[in-house]
Design a protein around this motif. Structure first.
Motif, short mmCIF file in Angstrom:
data_model
loop_
_atom_site.label_atom_id
_atom_site.label_comp_id
_atom_site.label_asym_id
_atom_site.label_seq_id
_atom_site.Cartn_x
_atom_site.Cartn_y
_atom_site.Cartn_z
N ILE A 1 0.84 -1.20 0.00
CA ILE A 1 0.00 0.00 0.00
C ILE A 1 0.87 1.25 0.00
CG2 ILE A 1 -1.67 1.33 1.36
CD1 ILE A 1 -2.79 -1.36 2.36
N LEU A 2 1.95 1.21 0.77
CA LEU A 2 2.87 2.35 0.85
C LEU A 2 3.49 2.66 -0.51
CD1 LEU A 2 4.17 4.38 2.79
CD2 LEU A 2 5.98 2.72 3.20
N LEU A 3 3.87 1.64 -1.25
CA LEU A 3 4.44 1.85 -2.58
C LEU A 3 3.42 2.44 -3.54
CD1 LEU A 3 6.56 -1.42 -3.01
CD2 LEU A 3 7.41 0.91 -2.66
N VAL A 4 2.18 1.97 -3.44
CA VAL A 4 1.12 2.53 -4.30
C VAL A 4 0.89 4.00 -3.97
CG1 VAL A 4 -1.34 2.39 -4.90
CG2 VAL A 4 0.00 0.30 -4.62
N LEU A 5 0.87 4.32 -2.68
CA LEU A 5 0.69 5.72 -2.26
C LEU A 5 1.85 6.59 -2.74
CD1 LEU A 5 -0.60 5.25 1.39
CD2 LEU A 5 -1.91 6.07 -0.57
N ALA A 6 3.07 6.05 -2.67
CA ALA A 6 4.24 6.79 -3.15
C ALA A 6 4.10 7.09 -4.64
CB ALA A 6 5.51 6.00 -2.87
N ALA A 7 3.57 6.12 -5.40
CA ALA A 7 3.35 6.35 -6.83
C ALA A 7 2.29 7.43 -7.06
CB ALA A 7 2.92 5.04 -7.49
N PHE A 8 1.24 7.42 -6.24
CA PHE A 8 0.20 8.46 -6.32
C PHE A 8 0.80 9.84 -6.05
CE2 PHE A 8 -3.33 5.34 -5.98
CZ PHE A 8 -4.23 5.94 -6.84
N VAL A 9 1.62 9.92 -4.99
CA VAL A 9 2.22 11.20 -4.62
C VAL A 9 3.13 11.71 -5.72
CG1 VAL A 9 3.82 12.33 -3.02
CG2 VAL A 9 2.06 10.81 -2.14
N PHE A 10 3.94 10.83 -6.28
CA PHE A 10 4.86 11.24 -7.35
C PHE A 10 4.09 11.71 -8.58
CE2 PHE A 10 7.61 10.48 -11.01
CZ PHE A 10 8.75 11.17 -10.61
N LYS A 11 3.01 11.00 -8.91
CA LYS A 11 2.20 11.40 -10.06
C LYS A 11 1.51 12.73 -9.82
CE LYS A 11 -1.80 9.96 -12.83
NZ LYS A 11 -2.87 8.96 -12.99
#
Length: 351
Positions: A215-225
């Motif tokens: 979940i943390l990795l998915v959130l990091a991808a959201f933040v970067f996008k």
């Protein structure tokens, strides 16, 4: 009817959220024990907010503690509610009934005693029965020390804080009426918001490190996008810090030993769960205050303010040098209170 200062409540609620997260990272020596960091905003609100605003703040504190610890949908919420409600009401009663005759140390001690009494009662009623007496002495002794320390800190902070002196019941300084700085318009759609909601629910319910870090990795991808950048170093430091302190309370199978220091599977998993959730909450907050991210309705506006302040608090740096801690915390609070862009200028005092 008196107007409720929702923005002020949001600021204090974000402090409860932030301090609950900090407290969550500290290992517990006995069951149900809390250091009580999140009681500090409630204490400080007694002389700076209306009584009904403090009651709302107590409810917000209970909610955010349950969110941080992942106990929102478990029986542990009963213990948290009983302890926090008893502590908050007892601090209010002692402050207003003995106004001018009781110090912050006394208020803190009253709150700590009420919190422990309520939680021990619930433990006896729901879980341990007569065996509750076995854990009671240790709990009361540790709680006495922590309440004393928090009261001393509150006494010192209130006497030196420029931020605290600038506040009063009727003349709180206005929050900055400005829009968050944006380089580009948010690309978050309704599908993205729905995905975030599902991820948040999974995060609350999960106690598996693998799922939490996925979940943390998915959130990091959201933040970067969404923001075009991601600063991983603070998150890595938080993960290492929380995991290390969790290892100091070993339990479970021993993985390996360094002299007399044992690294155990149970402590390692607990540390990874705690650090992963804390990092995820930070990323959630950053997403919620990114461009054009507004939750619907008045409740959505309120929680957007809370998460906005929380995000600003996580970006502040506090000096831990001896003699500078109070002044450093004070500068951080002043910076967030006066200069953090968390609200649209079109919002009124009532979200």
């Amino acid at each position: 009817m008196e107007k409720i200062g929702w923005r002020t409540i949001a600021f204090y609620s974000s402090l409860c959220f932030f301090l609950s997260a900090a407290e969550y990272a500290v290992p517990k020596p006995v069951p149900f024990f809390r250091i009580g960091f999140a009681n500090l905003p409630v204490m400080l609100s007694l002389s700076r907010m209306k009584k009904k605003e403090t009651l709302i703040l107590i409810l917000m504190k209970i909610f955010f503690q349950a969110v941080v610890t992942g106990t929102l949908f478990s029986h542990v919420l009963v213990f948290s509610f009983a302890g926090s409600a008893a502590s908050g009401l007892c601090m209010m009663a002692s402050y207003f009934l003995l106004k001018g005759r009781i110090s912050w140390i006394g208020v803190s001690m009253c709150g700590g005693l009420a919190n422990n009494a309520a939680q021990l009662f619930c433990a006896r009623l729901i879980l341990f029965g007569e065996h509750t007496r076995l854990v009671a002495p240790a709990l009361l002794c540790i709680s006495f020390c922590s309440s004393l320390a928090l009261g001393l800190f509150a006494q010192l902070f209130c006497s030196r804080s420029e931020w605290y002196r600038s506040l009063s019941l009727n003349t709180c300084p206005a929050l900055p009426a400005c829009k968050p700085e944006r380089k580009k318009k948010s690309r978050m759609c309704k599908t993205g918001l729905a995905a975030l909601s599902v991820l948040f629910l999974l995060l609350l319910l999960s106690h598996k490190p693998a799922l939490i870090y996925a979940i943390l990795l998915v959130l990091a991808a959201f933040v970067f996008k969404e923001r075009g950048k991601l600063h991983p170093v603070p998150l890595l430091f938080l993960t290492a810090f929380v995991t290390f302190f969790s290892l100091l309370s070993p339990y479970g199978r021993i993985l390996f030993s360094l002299g007399k220091f044992h690294v155990t599977l149970g402590a390692l998993e607990a540390g990874l769960v705690k650090s992963g959730k804390l990092c995820a909450f930070v990323l959630f907050s950053r997403l919620l205050v990114s461009a054009d991210m507004q939750l619907p309705g008045k409740a959505g506006a309120f929680f957007s303010l809370v998460t906005g302040y929380f995000s600003c608090l996580t970006q502040q740096r506090i000096s831990m040098r001896c003699g500078m801690i109070v002044s450093s915390i004070d500068r951080c609070l002043c910076a967030v209170w006066q200069g953090c862009s968390v609200a649209d200028s079109s919002q009124s005092e009532n979200p």
